[in-house]
Each structure stands twice: as structure tokens, then as C-alpha cells.
Design a protein around this motif. Structure first.
Motif: not given
Length: 425
Positions: A172-173, A176, A179
Motif C-alpha cells: 500500500d505504501n 501511495l 500515486e
């Protein structure tokens, strides 16, 4: 202690006296010494004679002391290493405050052939007891081992779950970060577009309006020189001049607005932290702006003590102080000379700044509102120019370094801006 040796000498049967707590032979008669072959027998410990383990001997002494058993059988080792099965009659006494056992001993081989059997039964009883204890100990060890194994499995399971969550968190990091990198590139591109594509039309509008204004002025001078200007032409020229002035003012306003939006978007990029001296930076801000330079020269901008060094982006911090000092100058009270005081204090690894003035002030109900983008409490005019982005830019810059901002009452009802920055290491 009474002379028990003299008492024992009246008996031909071996006798001795033992301490219950330590198993020491406190007294023994001559018959006991001759039988066992130890001289002196007094002072020896029963562990040196009895073939049972020290723990078994201690248990037997405690049972005898509690009168649970007064006729016992033991294997005793003589001084010549012969082993005898001894019958023991024992009684409990208190001598000089000490608990003792007085025993009469006999060699069972001289009296009854079944003594050995009784002794073996007693030994087997002790063996059974020890076996039970060992089995119980093994059972406890087994349960402890099973419990430890189960606990180990639980810990391993928890660690596996934590590792899985860490992997998901890392994924997820990474998503992120990717992104954010994409968004930063978008912001850079948008900032570039704002700088070139949006600025160019507003620049051309201003340039074209100025050209029209110059041509109109030349035309008016020509009419005056020819003295042939008609009243209708003069009115047309006035209307044209008003239109040109409006185009020019709106183009300049659009240019200012685009500039402020561009600066606001640029603050989303990662700040470049460095050690900054606020005193020097404020002097640079004042030097770059004529009205602020005049205030600084007159001592209207007061810094009572040296400000602590901070860790910040020098460009953004310069923008912060410029916005706050410019607001203080714009919204000064007409009835008194402007005074600005800048102070700071360190607390918990950060520096809290206070920029306060004696201007017109901000009412409490508007102090949150004025920090939002495009917010103005007074209409835009020549006296109060701007786009309503000043404090919004300050708030956005402070958020990049986890700074906070608040508005309080300043000098004589003016405005005080309080914000904090990381202390330089």
C-alpha cells in the motif's frame, strides 16, 4: 544440655539422641559407639550412617517428631562398611528448647528374620513415593512443554499475520508513493502550464490595453493640437479610455490571481529543508519591498531579541514573512502609526513565532475564515489590493512541515499571527 551420655550408659542397648532440624547426633552411649565402630559417634550426622537419601531421612525425622511412626527400620553403614538392618524405637523430646529424638537401636538379624522384609517394604514404599513424584514431575514437564509449544505456535502465527500485514502495508505504501509521485508530476506540469499558458494571455491583454491607452492618448493630443475635436469624439474617447482602463485592470487582476494559484500549487511539492536564520531573512524581505523597507528603517518593525534558527524551506519562509508583514502594512489603522513586533520562543523542539501589529485587527468570528483560499473581509480596491490568497499560502506552507497557525488579538486591538517551525538541529 543434660549429660545424656551418663544416662545412656545404664543401658546395654545402643542409644543416641538426634536433632530433628539438622540430623546431628547430639549424644550416644558406649554400646552405640562399639556397635557402629565410630569414635566418637557424637557430632556425626545421621546422613553419614543411614543409607536413605538426605530427603528421605529428613522426612522420616519429621514423621517421628510428629509421632506418626515410632518403630522404624533403616539400613545403617558401620565404620567397617558392613550394612546392618537396624530396628529403631524413637521418642520425641524438647531439650533446652530444641526438638530432639531419643532412639534405641537393635540389630534385627539377632531378633527376627522378617525385619529385612519389613525394611524392603519400607524402601519400596519410598521408591514408589519417589516414582510417583518423578512421574508427577514428568507430567508437569510434559504439560509445560506442550504449553510452551502451543505458545510458540501462537507466537509464530501472530508473527506470520504481522508479516503479512506488513507486506500488505508495504505494498500500500508503494502504491501511495507511486500515486504521490504521479500527483507531484501532475502538479509540476500544471504549475508549468500556469506559468506559461495562463500567464501569456493575461500578459498580452495587459500589453494590448497599454498600447490602446497610448494610442488614445496620442489621438487626444492630436485633436487638441488641431483644435478640431468634437464633443461627441471627446465622449467616445472617454468611453474608450474607460474600457481600456477596465481591460488593463482586469488583466492585471487575472495575472495576480494566476500568480497566486501557481504559488499555491507549487507548495504541494516537497519542501527543501535547510537551516535558516529568520533575522536575516526578514531583513531580506523588507529590503525587497519599498514600503516594508521604510517601516524597517523607521524602527516600526521591531525584533526585540535574536530569533532562533529554524529548519525550513528558505523560499517558503520568505513568502510567509512577506505575506504577514504585507498584510500588517495594508491593514494598518489610519489613526496611528503602524508598529509590528516579531518575537519567538522555543518549546519541545520547535520555535513558536508571534508576529503582531497595532492595525485594524480581525474579529474573532472571522479568524478561521480568513485563512481559507480566496477569502477577503474587505472588497479588492486600490487601497486594499490582493486576491485573498495571502494567509492561505501561509497555511499551506506551514502544513508541509507540520506547522500550526492561529490568530489572536495583537497590540492595541491589532492582529497577532502565531505559527511554529522545527528548531534547527
Amino acid at each position: 544440655m543434660p549429660d545424656f551420655n551418663a544416662f545412656f550408659e545404664h543401658h546395654s542397648t545402643p542409644m543416641w539422641m538426634l536433632s530433628v532440624d539438622q540430623g546431628e547426633i547430639l549424644a550416644a552411649n558406649r554400646a552405640a559407639e562399639e556397635f557402629y565402630g565410630f569414635e566418637p559417634l557424637t557430632g556425626m550426622n545421621i546422613n553419614q550412617i543411614n543409607m536413605l537419601t538426605p530427603k528421605q531421612i529428613e522426612d522420616e525425622l519429621q514423621r517421628a517428631a510428629k509421632t506418626e511412626r515410632n518403630h522404624l527400620y533403616f539400613r545403617h553403614r558401620l565404620a567397617n562398611n558392613d550394612i546392618k538392618v537396624m530396628g529403631v524405637y524413637t521418642s520425641r523430646f524438647i531439650v533446652d528448647g530444641r526438638e530432639v529424638l531419643i532412639s534405641s537401636l537393635y540389630d534385627t538379624s539377632d531378633f527376627e528374620s522378617s525385619a529385612e522384609r519389613h525394611y524392603i517394604e519400607r524402601v519400596e514404599e519410598q521408591v514408589d513415593l519417589q516414582t510417583q513424584q518423578i512421574q508427577a514431575s514428568k507430567q508437569r514437564t510434559l504439560w509445560l512443554a506442550m504449553g510452551a509449544t502451543l505458545l510458540q505456535f501462537c507466537v509464530i502465527a501472530i508473527l506470520v499475520i504481522i508479516l503479512q500485514r506488513l507486506r500488505r502495508s508495504q505494498q500500500d505504501n508503494r502504491r501511495l508513493i507511486n500515486e504521490l509521485s504521479f500527483r507531484n508530476r501532475e502538479l509540476e506540469r500544471l504549475s508549468h502550464v500556469m506559468a506559461h499558458h495562463f500567464q501569456e494571455p493575461s500578459r498580452r491583454l495587459v500589453s494590448f490595453a497599454q498600447q490602446l491607452s497610448q494610442q488614445l492618448a496620442q489621438k487626444q493630443r492630436h485633436h487638441l493640437s488641431q483644435k478640431s475635436a468634437h464633443s461627441v469624439t471627446e465622449e467616445d474617447d472617454k468611453e474608450m479610455q474607460m474600457a481600456v482602463d477596465f481591460i488593463e485592470s482586469q488583466a492585471k487582476k487575472l495575472k495576480e490571481l494566476v500568480n497566486d494559484i501557481q504559488r499555491y500549487l507549487s507548495l504541494d511539492l516537497q519542501p527543501k529543508l535547510e537551516t535558516v536564520e529568520p533575522d536575516c531573512l526578514i531583513d531580506a524581505v523588507c529590503h525587497s519591498t519599498p514600503e516594508l523597507a521604510e517601516l524597517r528603517r523607521k524602527g516600526a518593525i521591531e525584533i526585540p531579541q535574536r530569533l532562533p534558527s529554524v529548519s525550513a524551506d528558505a523560499r517558503q519562509l520568505k513568502m510567509i514573512f512577506h505575506a504577514l508583514l504585507q498584510n500588517a502594512w495594508l491593514y494598518r489603522a489610519p489613526e496611528r502609526s503602524l508598529k509590528v513586533r516579531i518575537t519567538a520562543r522555543t518549546m519541545a523542539g520547535r520555535v513558536q513565532f508571534r508576529v503582531e501589529d497595532n492595525g485594524s485587527g480581525i474579529l474573532p468570528e472571522y479568524r478561521e475564515q480568513v485563512m481559507e483560499i480566496f477569502t477577503r473581509l474587505v472588497p479588492s480596491s486600490k487601497q486594499y489590493p490582493g486576491t485573498g490568497m495571502g494567509l492561505a499560502l501561509v497555511v499551506r506552507a506551514l502544513r508541509n512541515i507540520e506547522g500550526h497557525i492561529a490568530i489572536e488579538e495583537g497590540i492595541s486591538g491589532g492582529t497577532a499571527i502565531i505559527f511554529d517551525l522545527p528548531l534547527a538541529r
